[in-house]
Design an enzyme around this catalytic site. Structure first.
Site, PDB file in Angstrom:
ATOM      1  N   LYS A 210     -10.451  -2.287  -6.888  1.00 21.88           N
ATOM      2  CA  LYS A 210     -11.891  -2.293  -6.612  1.00 21.88           C
ATOM      3  C   LYS A 210     -12.171  -2.714  -5.172  1.00 21.88           C
ATOM      4  CE  LYS A 210     -14.595  -3.770  -9.870  1.00 21.88           C
ATOM      5  NZ  LYS A 210     -15.344  -4.642 -10.815  1.00 21.88           N
ATOM      6  N   GLU A 216      -0.837  -7.326  -5.077  1.00 20.44           N
ATOM      7  CA  GLU A 216       0.220  -6.568  -5.737  1.00 20.44           C
ATOM      8  C   GLU A 216       0.039  -5.066  -5.525  1.00 20.44           C
ATOM      9  OE1 GLU A 216      -0.593 -10.214  -8.444  1.00 20.44           O
ATOM     10  OE2 GLU A 216      -1.768  -8.777  -7.263  1.00 20.44           O
ATOM     11  N   GLY A 271     -12.167  -5.341 -15.283  1.00 21.93           N
ATOM     12  CA  GLY A 271     -10.911  -4.603 -15.169  1.00 21.93           C
ATOM     13  C   GLY A 271     -10.312  -4.216 -16.500  1.00 21.93           C
ATOM     14  N   ARG A 272     -10.318  -5.132 -17.475  1.00 17.49           N
ATOM     15  CA  ARG A 272      -9.693  -4.850 -18.770  1.00 17.49           C
ATOM     16  C   ARG A 272     -10.560  -3.947 -19.640  1.00 17.49           C
ATOM     17  NH1 ARG A 272     -11.141  -9.900 -17.969  1.00 17.49           N
ATOM     18  NH2 ARG A 272     -12.569 -11.030 -19.331  1.00 17.49           N
ATOM     19  N   GLU A 357      -7.210 -12.518 -22.065  1.00 15.49           N
ATOM     20  CA  GLU A 357      -7.928 -12.753 -20.816  1.00 15.49           C
ATOM     21  C   GLU A 357      -9.416 -12.954 -21.071  1.00 15.49           C
ATOM     22  OE1 GLU A 357      -6.562 -11.134 -16.793  1.00 15.49           O
ATOM     23  OE2 GLU A 357      -8.296  -9.852 -17.203  1.00 15.49           O
ATOM     24  N   HIS A 388      12.725  -4.761 -37.889  1.00 14.26           N
ATOM     25  CA  HIS A 388      14.118  -5.161 -37.659  1.00 14.26           C
ATOM     26  C   HIS A 388      14.213  -6.179 -36.533  1.00 14.26           C
ATOM     27  CE1 HIS A 388      15.915  -2.061 -40.307  1.00 14.26           C
ATOM     28  NE2 HIS A 388      14.792  -1.422 -40.029  1.00 14.26           N
ATOM     29  N   LYS A 508      -2.680 -17.178  -8.131  1.00 13.38           N
ATOM     30  CA  LYS A 508      -2.717 -16.240  -7.016  1.00 13.38           C
ATOM     31  C   LYS A 508      -2.989 -16.964  -5.701  1.00 13.38           C
ATOM     32  CE  LYS A 508      -5.069 -12.426  -7.766  1.00 13.38           C
ATOM     33  NZ  LYS A 508      -6.138 -11.514  -8.263  1.00 13.38           N
TER      34      LYS A 508
END
Length: 546
Positions: A210, A216, A271-272, A357, A388, A508
């Site tokens: 954005k 990152e 964002g999510r 979050e 399993h 961060k």
């Protein structure tokens, strides 16, 4: 004093549930079904092609009535209306929360600060569709004139988990002549492996940030840019091999991307909650604009259901209340999401961010520390793989782990008895978790007395079964909106802000301070705690040797 001003745990509806919990705590699902063989008819709901069977929960009619009373006391209805009307319910950031506008039909009006945002949403969707079609039909070519065959999405968090999950979920509907990959981790291995077998002349990058400053994402984008230019040699190539999903026109242009190929989204999109915005550009290229719009229609159908359905027939409300019942009264700490469809192999990871979050908060909207548990740990992976791996803990461990089982009646890849075997396991697991295997049943099988305790299953483990006809783009939209709104219901009752994420920031900020301490050849003084100082010194020593 109004109910709204009373602490959650002091409200009459909460107190009533605490008292009821003591009554229902010893009840076993075996007895609940024995006393009421038809409870599955009552404790189930079908809406929008989704069938929810919640009869294998440790609830009675009275439980559901008391949970619905709690929902009413929390004034969920007015909170829903506030979100859909564009009020700034993200109080700590003074923002509206309008992911619902991303999938609203053109005819709907949703206002933010007096402006209808829906036309802007469709303007961006149309721009995305035009771009996606140009890539898919070969009209958009790279710097050398070669057709684009590889799309690499660079983002992190919601800019990666969302489009990646949805692309994997809808891969059946994708153009298999295109290779779609996703890079998020700042670990150089992520991008190295993503690019190792690709031709730069045939590769297009969608850089999703954005602000176009996310460390990152920009680090990975710069590495991709260097990789591209090392082969193509011309700075002008950047404009043919990179597009941006951002709002920072200046930084996008500085990178070398043509701002005509910048796709916008807005600060009222978290964002999510964003993969159905321009963040889903790589997804739209992969599955095509028509399938993308079908997915949006599924989102909107669930939005409308959530906004209008009475709570006792409201899928997100029921899921939210059932989850809260176990977190706050049974003391459950985790919740497993178990899709029995390989295409949904990234769904649990996506829901981790969506839930954890959003509701991983320890203070309420008034800044007061809460005296009750909020968001659970979300985990899981597709069946039958999980059977399993960790189902042993769910069946015979010491923790109560509520589970959502998701399955489909039809396979997108029918092959012999594969799907029947898959769904037999799907149905068998919820039955086994609910009813277990008693000591008497084990003894009747002739098992040696020493082994009886080891082969006894207590049962009484709660599950929701979510069943649909088959996985389609529209159905995926409904499922994701279902989980979005479930999280919102729980956050509303807990009186927390489900739409900020300040917990992401501290690490961060500290990382930006530590970075120069790691890479500076002249060691700067270290002013951290003793542990961090020693770890940095050790890293420097081995880095220097490399």
């Amino acid at each position: 004093m109004t109910t709204k001003n009373i602490s959650l745990t002091q409200r009459p509806s909460w107190k009533a549930l605490e008292k009821h919990y003591q009554e229902i705590k010893p009840l076993h699902l075996r007895k609940l079904f024995q006393d009421d063989p038809d409870r599955a008819e009552r404790f189930s709901l079908e809406a929008l092609g989704i069938y929810l069977d919640y009869s294998k929960n440790r609830v009675t009619d009275n439980t559901m009535r008391l949970l619905l009373d709690l929902a009413e006391a929390a004034d969920i209805r007015s909170r829903i209306d506030a979100m859909f009307s564009g009020e700034k319910i993200n109080a700590t950031e003074q923002r509206a929360v309008l992911h619902v506008a991303l999938r609203a039909p053109k005819k709907i009006s949703i206002l933010v600060d007096g402006e209808n945002v829906v036309p802007k949403v469709h303007q961006v969707l149309d721009k995305m569709a035009a771009f996606a079609n140009r890539v898919r039909n070969g009209e958009w070519t790279g710097h050398t004139g070669k057709r684009i065959r590889n799309i690499v999405n660079i983002g992190i968090g919601g800019s990666d988990l969302g489009p990646m999950m949805a692309y994997e979920a809808l891969k059946h509907y994708s153009d298999r002549n295109l290779t779609i990959r996703f890079v998020s981790n700042i670990d150089g291995t992520d991008i190295a492996e993503a690019l190792r077998d690709l031709d730069p002349a045939e590769t297009l990058f969608t850089v999703c940030s954005k602000t176009f400053t996310t460390i990152e994402t920009l680090t990975n984008a710069q590495t991709a840019r260097d990789w591209c230019l090392k082969s193509l040699g011309d700075q002008q190539a950047v404009a043919k091999h990179f597009v941006a999903v951002s709002t920072n026109e200046k930084e996008v242009a500085k990178f070398g991307i043509d701002t005509a190929n910048m796709f916008e989204f807005w600060d009222w999109v978290g964002g999510r909650y964003s993969y159905d915005s321009a963040i889903g550009l790589s997804l739209m290229v992969g599955i095509g604009p028509e399938n993308f719009r079908d997915m949006l229609s599924g989102f909107h159908a669930m939005d409308d259901h959530f906004r209008t359905a009475p709570f006792e027939k409201n899928l997100p409300v029921l899921l939210g209340l059932l989850g809260l019942w176990y977190i706050n009264f049974f003391g459950a700490e985790t919740h497993a999401i178990l899709p029995y469809d390989q295409y949904l192999w990234r769904l649990s990871a996506y829901c981790q961010q969506l839930d954890m979050e959003s509701n991983g908060k320890h203070v309420d909207l008034n800044g007061q520390v809460v005296d009750y548990h909020t968001g659970p740990v979300i985990w899981g992976q597709p069946g039958t793989n999980g059977q399993h791996a960790y189902y042993q803990l769910i069946h015979q461990g010491t923790r109560l782990i509520p589970c959502d089982f998701l399955g489909f009646c039809q396979s997108l890849n029918p092959s012999g008895t594969h799907h029947d075997l898959l769904m037999a396991n799907f149905l068998a697991q919820t039955e086994a978790l609910a009813f277990g295997k008693t000591t008497e049943e084990v003894k009747a099988e002739g098992v040696s007395p020493a082994l009886v305790p080891h082969r006894t299953f207590e049962g009484n483990h709660p599950t929701n079964t979510i069943l649909a006809e088959k996985l389609t783009p529209e159905l995926l939209g409904k499922l994701i909106a279902l989980y979005e709104h479930k999280v919102f219901v729980q956050g509303t009752i807990w009186n927390i802000n489900s739409f900020d994420q300040w917990g992401v920031e501290l690490g961060k900020v500290l990382a930006t301070r530590i970075t120069p301490e790691l890479v500076n050849p002249i060691e700067p003084p270290l002013n951290h705690d003793g542990s961090t100082n020693r770890l940095i010194q050790r890293y420097r020593r081995f880095r220097a040797q490399a």
